[in-house]
Design an enzyme around this catalytic site. Structure first.
Site, mmCIF file in Angstrom:
data_model
loop_
_atom_site.group_PDB
_atom_site.id
_atom_site.type_symbol
_atom_site.label_atom_id
_atom_site.label_comp_id
_atom_site.label_asym_id
_atom_site.label_seq_id
_atom_site.Cartn_x
_atom_site.Cartn_y
_atom_site.Cartn_z
ATOM 1 N N ASP A 134 0.822 -1.220 -0.050
ATOM 2 C CA ASP A 134 0.032 -0.079 -0.126
ATOM 3 C C ASP A 134 0.943 1.220 0.042
ATOM 4 O OD1 ASP A 134 -2.461 1.485 -0.119
ATOM 5 O OD2 ASP A 134 -2.596 1.218 2.335
ATOM 6 N N TYR A 136 1.106 5.643 -0.556
ATOM 7 C CA TYR A 136 0.624 6.720 0.242
ATOM 8 C C TYR A 136 0.980 7.984 -0.574
ATOM 9 C CZ TYR A 136 0.108 9.627 4.775
ATOM 10 O OH TYR A 136 -0.174 10.288 5.819
ATOM 11 N N HIS A 141 -4.233 13.867 0.819
ATOM 12 C CA HIS A 141 -4.226 12.672 1.868
ATOM 13 C C HIS A 141 -3.037 12.913 3.023
ATOM 14 C CE1 HIS A 141 -5.474 9.514 4.535
ATOM 15 N NE2 HIS A 141 -4.264 8.722 4.008
ATOM 16 N N GLU A 209 -9.311 3.910 -2.331
ATOM 17 C CA GLU A 209 -7.928 3.603 -3.191
ATOM 18 C C GLU A 209 -8.248 2.750 -4.378
ATOM 19 O OE1 GLU A 209 -4.643 2.213 -0.917
ATOM 20 O OE2 GLU A 209 -5.490 2.949 0.864
ATOM 21 N N ASP A 241 -9.434 0.232 1.500
ATOM 22 C CA ASP A 241 -8.489 -0.111 2.601
ATOM 23 C C ASP A 241 -8.967 -0.001 3.935
ATOM 24 O OD1 ASP A 241 -5.960 -1.006 3.778
ATOM 25 O OD2 ASP A 241 -4.905 0.784 3.476
ATOM 26 N N LYS A 261 -4.870 -2.471 9.900
ATOM 27 C CA LYS A 261 -5.180 -2.511 8.465
ATOM 28 C C LYS A 261 -5.471 -3.871 7.845
ATOM 29 C CE LYS A 261 -3.795 1.764 7.358
ATOM 30 N NZ LYS A 261 -4.622 2.739 6.479
ATOM 31 N N THR A 357 -4.966 6.237 0.156
ATOM 32 C CA THR A 357 -5.894 7.037 -0.009
ATOM 33 C C THR A 357 -6.027 8.306 -0.961
ATOM 34 O OG1 THR A 357 -6.481 6.634 2.319
ATOM 35 C CG2 THR A 357 -7.785 8.156 1.520
#
Ligand code: MN
Length: 424
Positions: A134, A136, A141, A209, A241, A261, A357
């Site tokens: 994942d 970022y 965000h 996402e 997520d 998560k 996100t």
């Protein structure tokens, strides 16, 4: 020019107005019906097409994919040949579905065997997912989270503008759309002056996402450049997520997200190929400071896909709480994959990498409840009059995505999941 993307194409299979799945899409998934074994499928409008039947009839010969690959309960075998064979498969299917191609259209037996209404089909995970990462990569965000948890004047951490920050997530708990999740239990510390407590998360959240699925990469020790990266990307799905903010806030120092998560992530069932999304390609945000040379991407790497999130309470109507866009990504997929492999890390066929996100600049474009309710300080009002700071038991969270060019709409359908109470 990818022929299968031509706006002039029409199919003999009917496509409802505003469908995400015209003949120019041709997504891939895994479906089953009547309790039979799951097989690779595609979709046009509201019709699902069984690729194992087409392969058995020899209609997919010449694409470089063995007939047996279409009998597997995941797409990994079909994907083994990489970009060129999947492109050939999509072109072949596009030909078979064109209004003036009689091969399948006029073969009553084959057509009745291979075509099914979408509401009779159960969709499964499209691939066996090896590793899941994942990122970022939405600046808004990262900025919002930095403002809430640190300092508005130094919201972005020093590394953020220099590399696509990411972490290794958990593949085992990635689930298909429609499967409910249970609210997670865990440790949190609501009062920073007191010891932590154990119980159900009270700040359950979604993260809007988009994730990409890879073809095989290179051997361990080798790098994939930004120029090569898209050759290793099969297609994309919507990705929720799920995140427990209270668990996350307590556990994440110093190694990052863990139990906040890994209890579930929900994905949409149809893999929309990067080829199908090509008409939606746009330039991303200007990157300043300029990235290091290995992260420079010559090609525009963002995609204009409108995204939205809805919340439907138990028995109630859905309220749209977020409208965002995949084009807001600061670091694009090619940069993410180049960064992921720059140290020699190998990727495999069926790995999944999520965007992080995706928040846009407006307050109603933030891609999580954490941001939309600003850590619970600004509750949202739903259509039934109830308020939400985070997600309640009984709520169903739905994400959708699509983009349009030249009168052709390419979309993902949706990913939805209902939140059930904790398992007692
Ligand atoms: Mn995330």
């Amino acid at each position: 020019m990818i022929t299968a993307n031509s706006p002039d194409l029409r199919s003999w299979i009917s496509v409802p107005a505003d469908s995400d799945f015209p003949i120019q899409n041709i997504p891939f998934g895994i479906g089953s019906w009547n309790g039979e074994a799951p097989v690779p499928v595609t979709r046009i409008g509201d019709t699902v097409v069984d690729l194992s039947i087409l392969a058995e009839a020899g209609l997919l010969d010449g694409t470089g994919i063995a007939r047996e690959a279409f009998l597997a309960p995941h797409l990994n075998e079909v994907m083994q040949g990489g970009k060129q064979t999947m492109r050939a498969l999509r072109e072949r299917l596009s030909e078979l579905f064109r209004h003036d191609n009689a091969t399948l259209r006029d073969d009553n037996t084959l057509r009745e065997d291979a075509l099914l209404p979408v509401d009779q089909v159960v969709m499964h995970l499209p691939v066996t997912i090896g590793d899941y990462t994942d990122f970022y990569s939405s600046r808004q965000h990262a900025y919002n989270v930095g403002c809430m948890f640190r300092d508005p004047n130094n919201a972005l951490l020093p590394n953020w503008l220099h590399l696509p920050v990411g972490y290794h997530g958990r593949a085992s708990s990635i689930i298909p759309s429609g499967q409910p999740i249970h609210r997670p239990m865990g440790q949190r510390r609501p009062d920073p002056e007191k010891p932590p407590v154990f119980g159900p998360s009270v700040q359950l959240d979604f993260e809007l996402e988009v994730a990409f699925i890879t073809f095989a990469g290179k051997a361990l020790g080798q790098r994939i450049s930004t120029a090569e990266a898209e050759d290793h990307i099969f297609g994309l799905v919507l990705f929720n997520d799920w995140s427990a903010r209270d668990i996350q806030a307590w556990e994440y120092v110093p190694l990052g997200p863990f139990l906040a998560k890994n209890f579930a992530s929900s994905i949409s069932p149809w893999v929309v190929t990067l080829d199908a999304l090509e008409p939606l390609r746009v330039a991303g945000p200007v990157q300043d400071p300029a990235p290091l040379p290995y992260l420079v991407a010559e090609r525009d790497g963002c995609f204009d896909v409108q995204l939205e999130v809805g919340i439907a309470p138990e028995g109630g109507a859905e309220t749209t709480v977020c409208r965002s866009n995949f084009k807001h990504m600061y670091w694009n997929m090619a940069q993410q994959l180049a960064h992921h492999t720059v140290n020699g890390c190998n990727i495999r066929c069926g790995d999944m990498m999520a965007s992080g996100t995706i928040s846009g600049p407006e307050q109603d474009s933030y891609g999580s409840m954490l941001e939309l309710s600003w850590r619970g300080t600004k509750p949202l009002q739903l259509a039934d009059g109830s308020e939400r700071k985070f997600i309640n038991d009984g709520d169903t969270v739905v994400m959708r995505g699509h983009g349009s060019r030249n009168g052709v709409r390419i979309g993902f359908g949706e990913v939805r999941a209902k939140v059930l109470p904790v398992v007692e």
